[in-house]
Design a protein around this motif. Structure first.
Motif, short mmCIF file in Angstrom:
data_model
loop_
_atom_site.label_atom_id
_atom_site.label_comp_id
_atom_site.label_asym_id
_atom_site.label_seq_id
_atom_site.Cartn_x
_atom_site.Cartn_y
_atom_site.Cartn_z
N VAL A 161 0.86 -1.18 0.00
CA VAL A 161 0.00 0.00 0.00
C VAL A 161 0.89 1.23 0.00
N ARG A 162 0.56 2.19 -0.86
CA ARG A 162 1.34 3.41 -0.99
C ARG A 162 0.46 4.51 -1.55
N ARG A 163 0.92 5.73 -1.41
CA ARG A 163 0.22 6.84 -2.04
C ARG A 163 0.58 6.89 -3.52
N ALA A 164 -0.41 7.28 -4.34
CA ALA A 164 -0.16 7.34 -5.78
C ALA A 164 -1.17 8.26 -6.43
N LEU A 165 -0.78 8.79 -7.57
CA LEU A 165 -1.73 9.47 -8.45
C LEU A 165 -2.42 8.43 -9.31
N GLY A 248 -10.06 -4.75 3.51
CA GLY A 248 -10.21 -4.53 4.95
C GLY A 248 -9.49 -5.58 5.77
N MET A 249 -9.50 -6.82 5.31
CA MET A 249 -8.77 -7.89 6.01
C MET A 249 -7.26 -7.69 5.87
N ALA A 250 -6.81 -7.27 4.68
CA ALA A 250 -5.38 -7.00 4.49
C ALA A 250 -4.93 -5.85 5.37
N ALA A 251 -5.79 -4.83 5.51
CA ALA A 251 -5.45 -3.69 6.37
C ALA A 251 -5.32 -4.13 7.82
N ALA A 252 -6.24 -4.96 8.28
CA ALA A 252 -6.16 -5.45 9.66
C ALA A 252 -4.88 -6.24 9.89
N ALA A 360 -7.31 4.68 9.42
CA ALA A 360 -6.85 3.33 9.08
C ALA A 360 -5.89 3.37 7.90
N SER A 361 -6.20 4.19 6.91
CA SER A 361 -5.31 4.32 5.75
C SER A 361 -3.93 4.80 6.18
N GLU A 362 -3.89 5.81 7.05
CA GLU A 362 -2.60 6.35 7.50
C GLU A 362 -1.81 5.31 8.28
N LEU A 363 -2.48 4.54 9.11
CA LEU A 363 -1.81 3.50 9.89
C LEU A 363 -1.26 2.41 8.98
N CYS A 364 -2.01 2.07 7.94
CA CYS A 364 -1.54 1.04 7.01
C CYS A 364 -0.37 1.53 6.17
N LEU A 365 -0.41 2.79 5.75
CA LEU A 365 0.70 3.36 5.00
C LEU A 365 1.98 3.34 5.83
N ALA A 366 1.86 3.69 7.11
CA ALA A 366 3.02 3.66 7.99
C ALA A 366 3.52 2.24 8.19
N ALA A 367 2.60 1.31 8.38
CA ALA A 367 2.99 -0.09 8.59
C ALA A 367 3.70 -0.65 7.37
N ALA A 368 3.20 -0.36 6.18
CA ALA A 368 3.81 -0.88 4.96
C ALA A 368 5.20 -0.30 4.74
#
Length: 478
Positions: A161-165, A248-252, A360-368
């Motif tokens: 997961v990453r930020r992208a255009l 959602g499961m991948a994020a968890a 949740a998105s921010e937490l996942c971006l940091a985790a990745a």
């Protein structure tokens, strides 16, 4: 997870419009956004934070109701190394909302979008939610891009997961997607929705998960009266939902591995709630042998049949008790599972409409990235579950009251008629008072009797009151 969807088609009659407007006033639902919020939204809509990764070459598409413009998700599906690659772009609200600003403060006040049958009260101003931040076709915008590789059976192999255009190429609707897939005319990225969706459904059965295909109730205004019809979900609805569940499961899993996160959890339903559903099934003449599990029964039902649709509406009661569970610093909570999903799960795919998803998105971006979450994210975690719970209660009140108002509008010209009902609830201290569910139309109303009500039994009932402006639907034994 599903709620009791209900909407009015056509121009609502004046009493119904007035009753819904009065409900919004009673609940203090904001009519518009404060000027400073709108001004900030206009500014950030022109100058969002731009990510460094460019994924505009990927031909994403969206699948939503035809009239929707607040598009949170866009996808691209492909075959990859004997399995599948799911690319799922989620609207990057944090690219527009400045922590601590007017927009952020207003979002924490509203918590989620509220849906009324005739209109909605959005979480964010339309210039963002239906404009700059929405994944509308033909527009380049920032997104949180998930890339999930699956094996041939649909099991997750890797997650990124990453930020992208991103740039969506097409806005599709469920009926159109279903037709293209059924006719064999869908291009591979769309056609794979069925293959991947069915693979994930098989895995859902394997792990004991449940997806409720709750029909949407549609009230159609016709010659100053109302008629009730159902829009049963298409298979494409369920396949699309499986992509969201997968994410959602991948994020968890990402957040649990990193030690800090916010999960959507649901405890196992108590035996009493399941027993109540068994009585309702019996009264609706739905066979439920004791050796058949609840999950297996749900999968056998046809939401196009009125009795099955009525029962599916009642099954949403088992979803009560869902909440948000925060954990940090590697200390995991006692319960990390959502009972209906039968796995760890997080809300992360609807940030335009739900506050928690941005975090949740921010937490996942940091985790990745193997980094610590931003301070503004960590500072909000402790109060987020309470805010979301309050928002859920408000949304639940809107849903219940809207259903009552619309059902009263539906039945206002049928006072005195007798209906075939089922007693689905009896008050413990007043066994002569409870709730009755009609088989057709699928209406739930209060019933008062002169003797104890037979819980779970069929009962002919007479409609005694139905006025959308002054009272809810009321019944008495016939």
């Amino acid at each position: 997870m599903p709620r009791r969807h209900i909407r009015v088609k056509g121009a609502p009659e004046a009493p119904l419009r007035a009753a819904l407007a009065a409900l919004r006033a009673d609940l203090h639902a904001p009519e518009t956004f404060p000027p400073e919020v709108l001004a900030e939204a206009e500014g950030v809509a022109r100058f969002p934070a731009v990510p460094g990764h460019d994924a505009t070459d990927i031909p994403f598409f969206t699948v939503d109701p035809p009239t929707a413009n607040d598009l949170d998700q866009a996808m691209h599906l492909s075959r990859h190394d004997g399995g599948f690659r799911v690319r799922y772009a989620i609207a990057d609200v944090a690219a527009f909302v400045v922590p601590g600003g007017a927009l952020d403060s207003e979002a924490h006040h509203r918590v989620n979008t509220l849906y009324f049958p005739d209109e909605k009260v959005p979480l964010h101003p339309a210039v963002l939610s239906e404009g700059a931040a929405s994944l509308l076709p033909g527009r380049t915008c920032p997104a949180v891009l998930w890339t999930i590789d699956l094996d041939g059976e649909g099991r997750t192999l890797t997650t990124d997961v990453r930020r992208a255009l991103v740039r969506s190429r097409a806005k599709l609707d469920y009926a159109g997607v279903q037709q293209r897939i059924d006719e064999g005319t869908a291009e591979e990225p769309v056609a794979l929705l069925r293959e991947i969706g069915e693979a994930r459904e098989r895995l859902e059965v394997e792990r004991g998960g449940i997806s409720l295909n709750v029909p949407e109730q549609e009230i159609v205004e016709y010659d100053h009266t109302y008629e009730l019809s159902y829009r049963a979900p298409l298979p494409a609805d369920a396949w699309n939902a499986q992509i969201s569940l997968l994410t959602g499961m991948a994020a968890a899993d990402l957040m649990l591995a990193h030690g800090t996160g916010v999960l959507r959890t649901l405890p196992t339903a108590p035996d009493g709630a399941v027993a109540r559903l068994r009585r309702t099934a019996h009264a609706l003449r739905i066979e439920w042998p004791h050796h058949v599990s609840y999950a297996a029964l749900i999968r056998s039902l046809n939401p196009r049949r009125p009795r099955h649709a009525a029962f599916l509406q009642e099954c949403t009661s088992l979803l009560r008790g869902a909440g948000y569970t925060v954990f940090r610093d590697g200390v995991l909570p006692a319960n990390t599972t959502h009972a209906a999903v039968a796995a760890s799960y997080a809300h992360c795919t609807a940030p335009l409409r739900r506050l928690a998803d941005r975090y949740a998105s921010e937490l996942c971006l940091a985790a990745a990235a193997g980094e610590a979450p931003s301070d503004w994210v960590l500072m909000a975690l402790d109060t987020l579950p309470k805010q979301m719970a309050e928002g859920a209660r408000r949304a639940g009140t809107v849903e219940r009251e809207c259903v009552d108002i619309v059902e009263a509008a539906l039945l206002k010209d049928r006072v005195g008629e007798v209906f075939d009902g089922c007693v689905v609830e009896v008050e413990e201290r007043r066994p002569t008072v409870g709730k009755v569910l009609l088989q057709q139309p699928a209406v739930i109303g209060r019933i008062e009797a002169g003797a104890p009500l037979p819980l779970g039994e069929r009962l002919p009932v007479r409609l005694t009151e139905a006025d959308p402006g002054t009272t809810k639907v009321r019944f008495a034994p016939a």
